[in-house]
Design a protein around this motif. Structure first.
Motif, PDB file in Angstrom:
ATOM      1  N   TYR A 104       0.821  -1.214   0.000  1.00 13.34           N
ATOM      2  CA  TYR A 104       0.000   0.000   0.000  1.00 13.34           C
ATOM      3  C   TYR A 104       0.855   1.266   0.000  1.00 13.34           C
ATOM      4  O   TYR A 104       0.321   2.370  -0.022  1.00 13.34           O
ATOM      5  CB  TYR A 104      -0.941  -0.010   1.206  1.00 13.34           C
ATOM      6  CG  TYR A 104      -1.915  -1.166   1.158  1.00 13.34           C
ATOM      7  CD1 TYR A 104      -3.147  -1.041   0.521  1.00 13.34           C
ATOM      8  CD2 TYR A 104      -1.587  -2.401   1.716  1.00 13.34           C
ATOM      9  CE1 TYR A 104      -4.029  -2.105   0.450  1.00 13.34           C
ATOM     10  CE2 TYR A 104      -2.466  -3.475   1.645  1.00 13.34           C
ATOM     11  CZ  TYR A 104      -3.684  -3.319   1.011  1.00 13.34           C
ATOM     12  OH  TYR A 104      -4.554  -4.385   0.929  1.00 13.34           O
ATOM     13  N   ASP A 105       2.157   1.094   0.001  1.00  9.16           N
ATOM     14  CA  ASP A 105       3.098   2.212  -0.029  1.00  9.16           C
ATOM     15  C   ASP A 105       3.691   2.278  -1.435  1.00  9.16           C
ATOM     16  O   ASP A 105       4.739   1.698  -1.722  1.00  9.16           O
ATOM     17  CB  ASP A 105       4.190   2.002   1.022  1.00  9.16           C
ATOM     18  CG  ASP A 105       5.128   3.194   1.142  1.00  9.16           C
ATOM     19  OD1 ASP A 105       4.908   4.206   0.440  1.00  9.16           O
ATOM     20  OD2 ASP A 105       6.086   3.113   1.934  1.00  9.16           O
ATOM     21  N   LEU A 106       2.992   2.981  -2.339  1.00 17.48           N
ATOM     22  CA  LEU A 106       3.334   2.984  -3.759  1.00 17.48           C
ATOM     23  C   LEU A 106       3.581   4.395  -4.273  1.00 17.48           C
ATOM     24  O   LEU A 106       2.911   5.349  -3.854  1.00 17.48           O
ATOM     25  CB  LEU A 106       2.196   2.366  -4.580  1.00 17.48           C
ATOM     26  CG  LEU A 106       1.755   0.939  -4.245  1.00 17.48           C
ATOM     27  CD1 LEU A 106       0.600   0.526  -5.148  1.00 17.48           C
ATOM     28  CD2 LEU A 106       2.916  -0.035  -4.368  1.00 17.48           C
ATOM     29  N   SER A 107       4.517   4.503  -5.206  1.00 18.76           N
ATOM     30  CA  SER A 107       4.662   5.744  -5.957  1.00 18.76           C
ATOM     31  C   SER A 107       3.497   5.851  -6.940  1.00 18.76           C
ATOM     32  O   SER A 107       2.770   4.875  -7.182  1.00 18.76           O
ATOM     33  CB  SER A 107       5.986   5.746  -6.721  1.00 18.76           C
ATOM     34  OG  SER A 107       5.963   4.754  -7.739  1.00 18.76           O
ATOM     35  N   ASP A 108       3.323   7.009  -7.534  1.00 13.66           N
ATOM     36  CA  ASP A 108       2.253   7.166  -8.522  1.00 13.66           C
ATOM     37  C   ASP A 108       2.469   6.230  -9.706  1.00 13.66           C
ATOM     38  O   ASP A 108       1.507   5.673 -10.259  1.00 13.66           O
ATOM     39  CB  ASP A 108       2.188   8.618  -8.998  1.00 13.66           C
ATOM     40  CG  ASP A 108       1.667   9.565  -7.921  1.00 13.66           C
ATOM     41  OD1 ASP A 108       1.101   9.074  -6.918  1.00 13.66           O
ATOM     42  OD2 ASP A 108       1.824  10.791  -8.082  1.00 13.66           O
ATOM     43  N   GLU A 109       3.723   6.042 -10.086  1.00 11.50           N
ATOM     44  CA  GLU A 109       4.017   5.139 -11.203  1.00 11.50           C
ATOM     45  C   GLU A 109       3.664   3.700 -10.842  1.00 11.50           C
ATOM     46  O   GLU A 109       3.072   2.971 -11.653  1.00 11.50           O
ATOM     47  CB  GLU A 109       5.494   5.238 -11.576  1.00 11.50           C
ATOM     48  CG  GLU A 109       5.887   4.357 -12.757  1.00 11.50           C
ATOM     49  CD  GLU A 109       7.366   4.490 -13.116  1.00 11.50           C
ATOM     50  OE1 GLU A 109       7.798   3.803 -14.059  1.00 11.50           O
ATOM     51  OE2 GLU A 109       8.073   5.275 -12.450  1.00 11.50           O
ATOM     52  N   GLN A 110       4.010   3.286  -9.639  1.00 15.36           N
ATOM     53  CA  GLN A 110       3.674   1.934  -9.196  1.00 15.36           C
ATOM     54  C   GLN A 110       2.164   1.746  -9.098  1.00 15.36           C
ATOM     55  O   GLN A 110       1.634   0.686  -9.441  1.00 15.36           O
ATOM     56  CB  GLN A 110       4.336   1.651  -7.846  1.00 15.36           C
ATOM     57  CG  GLN A 110       5.843   1.500  -7.917  1.00 15.36           C
ATOM     58  CD  GLN A 110       6.482   1.417  -6.543  1.00 15.36           C
ATOM     59  OE1 GLN A 110       6.039   2.079  -5.589  1.00 15.36           O
ATOM     60  NE2 GLN A 110       7.525   0.616  -6.424  1.00 15.36           N
ATOM     61  N   LEU A 111       1.460   2.776  -8.641  1.00 13.78           N
ATOM     62  CA  LEU A 111       0.004   2.702  -8.571  1.00 13.78           C
ATOM     63  C   LEU A 111      -0.591   2.578  -9.970  1.00 13.78           C
ATOM     64  O   LEU A 111      -1.584   1.868 -10.172  1.00 13.78           O
ATOM     65  CB  LEU A 111      -0.549   3.934  -7.857  1.00 13.78           C
ATOM     66  CG  LEU A 111      -2.064   3.972  -7.642  1.00 13.78           C
ATOM     67  CD1 LEU A 111      -2.537   2.777  -6.821  1.00 13.78           C
ATOM     68  CD2 LEU A 111      -2.480   5.282  -6.963  1.00 13.78           C
ATOM     69  N   GLY A 112       0.028   3.231 -10.946  1.00 14.47           N
ATOM     70  CA  GLY A 112      -0.427   3.104 -12.324  1.00 14.47           C
ATOM     71  C   GLY A 112      -0.315   1.678 -12.834  1.00 14.47           C
ATOM     72  O   GLY A 112      -1.179   1.201 -13.586  1.00 14.47           O
TER      73      GLY A 112
END
Length: 389
Positions: free
Chosen positions: A213-221
């Motif tokens: 649940y600790d993601l960068s915006d790129e990882q969330l994408g």
């Protein structure tokens, strides 16, 4: 529940259970919720004192609550809720001091702490922690300043792949990406809630991540892309696990992104269902007992937490009518039958001498949490896009 290396050999266990019993799980609790914001379930009509508990279903059942009432000469009053957001609404609608203790999903502990709603205490107040699996002694969600904790774990379970072993292989169940197999098109069941599913998707694209649940915006994408790719495979979004279970019984759903469904299915007489934590990892839900800061019965609330930390109480709670769950106190195995221990994974692990299978499952899973770097709305928007197809 099994890991990728070992499929559970558990067969049908326990007393005879009607084949639709599993579909009724939680019905009594749902009725309590529907009764209104001030509805409570009281185990005893007369007592010298009372302890008011805001809780998930199960704790209010007589088998769990009665011993505490008899031992302490008090009346337990329960307000039952379903889901963390409903818990927050129930808590905020009541005057401070209404509740003495809250049984809450671990990821919502920080929300309560930020509201100045709960009070930390020393883990030394809970002797039974010595019998807990290490992952539950030092949960990041309950750590407070000065070595104190906001709460103590009471029960847990897994989100993994539950599947019909007649139609999906154990090998396939060991990889989240097997959900894209052509033969599973329209045959996947998903719980209609963003937190577990986006945690699963995060592990699928970021295997072994310590906090998915600790993601960068790129990882969330990347999580968004995985979910949208999965959508055509999904045949059901269930508001709870019960409709998914029924669809699996009927043969409409072959696999579900909901762990532990095999427990109820086997108890209901369907031995051909299994559950696996895939190689990328699984999500673990955890409930925690807390002390309300404005309670006038803090000492009694702490006694309640000591009570529900005990193995024999968690053993009863694990087989509550509301739903089945595992206990973080590993001594629960001393209070279950051999069949129950096999079903829940508290039997010897043939691949790890001196350990139980459940310990490997705990090690292969990570705790469910709230989004760390983004607002929850960003995650919910992605899940709503997934839901819309």
């Amino acid at each position: 529940m099994s890991d990728t290396a070992k499929r559970s050999r558990t067969g049908r266990t326990g007393p005879e259970v009607g084949r639709r019993t599993v579909l009724k799980a939680g019905a009594a609790a749902a009725g309590a919720v529907a009764a209104g914001p001030l509805a409570v379930v009281s185990r005893r009509a007369r007592a010298a004192d009372r302890l008011r508990v805001l809780t998930w279903p199960g704790y209010e059942e007589k088998a769990v609550a009665e011993e505490f009432e008899d031992t302490h000469g008090v009346r337990l009053e329960f307000k039952v809720y379903i889901g963390g957001e409903q818990m927050l609404r129930s808590f905020n609608r009541a005057p401070r001091g209404t509740y003495d203790t809250v049984l809450v999903d671990a990821e919502y502990v920080r929300r309560l702490a930020a509201m100045d709603a709960i009070e930390p205490y020393s883990p030394g107040e809970i002797p039974e922690l010595a019998n807990y699996h290490p992952r539950f002694r030092t949960m990041r969600q309950v750590r407070a300043a000065g070595g104190l904790v906001w709460g103590t774990a009471t029960r847990f379970g897994f989100y993994a792949i539950s599947y019909n072993a007649d139609r999906m292989s154990r090998a396939a169940s060991g990889d989240w990406n097997s959900l894209f197999l052509p033969e599973l098109a329209g045959r996947i069941g998903v719980l209609d809630w963003y937190l577990p599913n986006m945690g699963i998707a995060s592990l699928a694209v970021h295997p072994g991540k310590q906090n998915p649940y600790d993601l960068s915006d790129e990882q969330l994408g990347a999580v968004r892309a995985w979910l949208l790719r999965l959508r055509p495979q999904v045949g059901m979004l269930g508001a709870s696990s019960r409709p998914i279970v029924q669809a699996m019984i009927d043969g409409d759903i072959v696999a579900a992104m909901v762990g532990d469904l095999d427990i109820d299915l086997k108890l209901a007489g369907y031995p051909n269902f299994e559950a696996t934590i895939p190689k990328q990892g699984g999500i673990r839900w955890q409930e925690v007992a807390t002390v309300c800061k404005q309670s006038r019965n803090k000492d009694l609330a702490l006694e309640w937490i000591r009570y529900v930390s005990q193995a024999h109480v968690q053993a009863k709670l694990g087989f509550a009518k509301a739903f089945k769950a595992r206990g973080p106190n590993l001594k629960v195995a001393d209070h279950w039958t051999a069949e129950q221990n096999r079903l829940m994974g508290y039997d010897p692990d043939p691949e790890n001498r001196g350990r139980m299978r459940v310990e490997a499952l705990i090690d292969r899973s990570v705790a469910r949490d709230l989004p760390v770097r983004q607002e929850a709305k960003a995650w919910i928007d992605i899940f709503n896009e997934f839901r819309a197809g």
